[in-house]
Design a protein around this motif. Structure first.
Motif, PDB file in Angstrom:
ATOM      1  N   ALA A 112       5.347 -19.634   6.138  1.00  0.00           N
ATOM      2  CA  ALA A 112       5.231 -18.478   7.025  1.00  0.00           C
ATOM      3  C   ALA A 112       5.453 -17.182   6.260  1.00  0.00           C
ATOM      4  CB  ALA A 112       6.241 -18.578   8.156  1.00  0.00           C
ATOM      5  N   THR A 113       4.865 -16.126   6.782  1.00  0.00           N
ATOM      6  CA  THR A 113       5.099 -14.794   6.261  1.00  0.00           C
ATOM      7  C   THR A 113       5.359 -13.846   7.427  1.00  0.00           C
ATOM      8  OG1 THR A 113       4.206 -12.996   4.888  1.00  0.00           O
ATOM      9  CG2 THR A 113       2.629 -14.211   6.218  1.00  0.00           C
ATOM     10  N   TYR A 114       6.117 -12.798   7.158  1.00  0.00           N
ATOM     11  CA  TYR A 114       6.507 -11.851   8.187  1.00  0.00           C
ATOM     12  C   TYR A 114       6.276 -10.434   7.672  1.00  0.00           C
ATOM     13  CZ  TYR A 114       8.966 -16.132   9.330  1.00  0.00           C
ATOM     14  OH  TYR A 114       9.265 -17.455   9.574  1.00  0.00           O
ATOM     15  N   LEU A 115       5.990  -9.526   8.595  1.00  0.00           N
ATOM     16  CA  LEU A 115       5.844  -8.122   8.246  1.00  0.00           C
ATOM     17  C   LEU A 115       6.691  -7.302   9.211  1.00  0.00           C
ATOM     18  CD1 LEU A 115       4.346  -6.180   6.300  1.00  0.00           C
ATOM     19  CD2 LEU A 115       2.672  -5.836   8.142  1.00  0.00           C
ATOM     20  N   GLN A 116       7.795  -6.779   8.701  1.00  0.00           N
ATOM     21  CA  GLN A 116       8.649  -5.889   9.483  1.00  0.00           C
ATOM     22  C   GLN A 116       8.114  -4.470   9.319  1.00  0.00           C
ATOM     23  OE1 GLN A 116      11.292  -6.540  11.553  1.00  0.00           O
ATOM     24  NE2 GLN A 116      11.261  -4.359  12.036  1.00  0.00           N
ATOM     25  N   MET A 117       7.744  -3.862  10.423  1.00  0.00           N
ATOM     26  CA  MET A 117       7.145  -2.529  10.390  1.00  0.00           C
ATOM     27  C   MET A 117       8.073  -1.555  11.122  1.00  0.00           C
ATOM     28  SD  MET A 117       3.155  -3.490  11.135  1.00  0.00           S
ATOM     29  CE  MET A 117       3.479  -4.031  12.814  1.00  0.00           C
ATOM     30  N   ASP A 118       8.629  -0.619  10.385  1.00  0.00           N
ATOM     31  CA  ASP A 118       9.525   0.395  10.938  1.00  0.00           C
ATOM     32  C   ASP A 118       8.902   1.774  10.811  1.00  0.00           C
ATOM     33  OD1 ASP A 118      12.131  -1.477   9.355  1.00  0.00           O
ATOM     34  OD2 ASP A 118      11.583  -1.536  11.473  1.00  0.00           O
ATOM     35  N   SER A 119       9.460   2.720  11.543  1.00  0.00           N
ATOM     36  CA  SER A 119       8.965   4.108  11.498  1.00  0.00           C
ATOM     37  C   SER A 119       7.445   4.152  11.646  1.00  0.00           C
ATOM     38  CB  SER A 119       9.390   4.780  10.195  1.00  0.00           C
ATOM     39  OG  SER A 119      10.787   4.754  10.034  1.00  0.00           O
TER      40      SER A 119
ATOM     41  N   ALA B  57       0.855  -1.179   0.000  1.00  0.00           N
ATOM     42  CA  ALA B  57       0.000   0.000   0.000  1.00  0.00           C
ATOM     43  C   ALA B  57       0.890   1.227   0.000  1.00  0.00           C
ATOM     44  CB  ALA B  57      -0.893   0.002   1.237  1.00  0.00           C
ATOM     45  N   ASP B  58       0.455   2.275  -0.657  1.00  0.00           N
ATOM     46  CA  ASP B  58       1.256   3.494  -0.740  1.00  0.00           C
ATOM     47  C   ASP B  58       1.594   4.031   0.648  1.00  0.00           C
ATOM     48  OD1 ASP B  58      -0.376   4.856  -3.729  1.00  0.00           O
ATOM     49  OD2 ASP B  58       1.257   3.422  -3.493  1.00  0.00           O
ATOM     50  N   SER B  59       0.697   3.865   1.589  1.00  0.00           N
ATOM     51  CA  SER B  59       0.875   4.450   2.926  1.00  0.00           C
ATOM     52  C   SER B  59       2.003   3.780   3.720  1.00  0.00           C
ATOM     53  CB  SER B  59      -0.430   4.347   3.714  1.00  0.00           C
ATOM     54  OG  SER B  59      -0.845   2.998   3.830  1.00  0.00           O
ATOM     55  N   VAL B  60       2.450   2.593   3.290  1.00  0.00           N
ATOM     56  CA  VAL B  60       3.485   1.889   4.057  1.00  0.00           C
ATOM     57  C   VAL B  60       4.773   1.686   3.262  1.00  0.00           C
ATOM     58  CG1 VAL B  60       1.673   0.696   5.351  1.00  0.00           C
ATOM     59  CG2 VAL B  60       2.808  -0.479   3.439  1.00  0.00           C
ATOM     60  N   LYS B  61       4.773   2.088   2.010  1.00  0.00           N
ATOM     61  CA  LYS B  61       5.971   1.901   1.181  1.00  0.00           C
ATOM     62  C   LYS B  61       7.176   2.594   1.819  1.00  0.00           C
ATOM     63  CE  LYS B  61       3.901   1.233  -3.382  1.00  0.00           C
ATOM     64  NZ  LYS B  61       3.624   1.834  -4.715  1.00  0.00           N
ATOM     65  N   GLY B  62       8.293   1.875   1.853  1.00  0.00           N
ATOM     66  CA  GLY B  62       9.510   2.420   2.433  1.00  0.00           C
ATOM     67  C   GLY B  62       9.609   2.247   3.936  1.00  0.00           C
ATOM     68  N   ARG B  63       8.515   1.823   4.572  1.00  0.00           N
ATOM     69  CA  ARG B  63       8.530   1.644   6.039  1.00  0.00           C
ATOM     70  C   ARG B  63       8.304   0.171   6.428  1.00  0.00           C
ATOM     71  NH1 ARG B  63       4.672   3.808   9.067  1.00  0.00           N
ATOM     72  NH2 ARG B  63       3.072   3.816   7.439  1.00  0.00           N
ATOM     73  N   PHE B  64       7.494  -0.527   5.662  1.00  0.00           N
ATOM     74  CA  PHE B  64       7.161  -1.918   5.965  1.00  0.00           C
ATOM     75  C   PHE B  64       7.835  -2.834   4.948  1.00  0.00           C
ATOM     76  CE2 PHE B  64       2.735  -1.282   8.136  1.00  0.00           C
ATOM     77  CZ  PHE B  64       3.310  -0.340   8.991  1.00  0.00           C
ATOM     78  N   THR B  65       8.199  -4.034   5.398  1.00  0.00           N
ATOM     79  CA  THR B  65       8.797  -5.032   4.513  1.00  0.00           C
ATOM     80  C   THR B  65       8.147  -6.385   4.761  1.00  0.00           C
ATOM     81  OG1 THR B  65      10.934  -3.881   4.575  1.00  0.00           O
ATOM     82  CG2 THR B  65      10.916  -6.148   3.770  1.00  0.00           C
ATOM     83  N   ILE B  66       7.608  -6.965   3.704  1.00  0.00           N
ATOM     84  CA  ILE B  66       7.011  -8.295   3.805  1.00  0.00           C
ATOM     85  C   ILE B  66       8.011  -9.321   3.303  1.00  0.00           C
ATOM     86  CG2 ILE B  66       5.917  -8.186   1.517  1.00  0.00           C
ATOM     87  CD1 ILE B  66       3.561  -9.791   2.729  1.00  0.00           C
TER      88      ILE B  66
END
Length: 120
Positions: free
Chosen positions: A77-84, A60-69
């Motif tokens: 398994a899947t992971y979501l790294q959420m920064d900033s 999603a545009d709102s998380v680009k550059g901050r979240f990594t799947i």
């Protein structure tokens, strides 16, 4: 039947980080895309990030550059790294698996949801 178990939500201050995990278990033949969605109070569920079996991603545009799947196919398994993180990221986060069974029928499975709260 397939079960999706999520973990990793919690309370964090703005600017902080969290890592969500989701593992699928049960009668799994093939998992196509895996994704993360979120739903804030009073809002519709929205796509956050998705990753194909080949590793292609979309955000999603709102998380680009901050979240990594990411995903580990060997562990289903899947992971979501959420920064900033920002207060507007506060929501219940759900993982999703788009699966195909042995006879080619498609099924969607959802995790139970994990709360992420970002304080300002």
């Amino acid at each position: 039947q397939v079960q999706m178990v999520e973990s990793g939500g919690g309370l964090v201050q703005a600017g902080g980080s969290l890592r969500l995990s989701c593992a699928a278990s049960g009668r799994i033949f093939s998992i196509n895309a895996m994704g993360w969605y979120r739903q804030a109070p009073g809002k519709q569920r929205e796509l956050v990030a998705i990753i194909t079996s080949g590793g292609s991603t979309n955000y999603a545009d709102s998380v680009k550059g901050r979240f990594t799947i990411s995903r580990d196919n060997a562990k289903n398994a899947t992971y979501l790294q959420m920064d900033s993180l920002k207060p507007e990221d506060t929501a219940v986060y759900y993982c999703n698996a788009d699966t195909t069974n042995v006879v080619g029928r498609q099924y969607d499975y959802w995790g139970q949801g994990t709360q992420v709260t970002v304080s300002s």
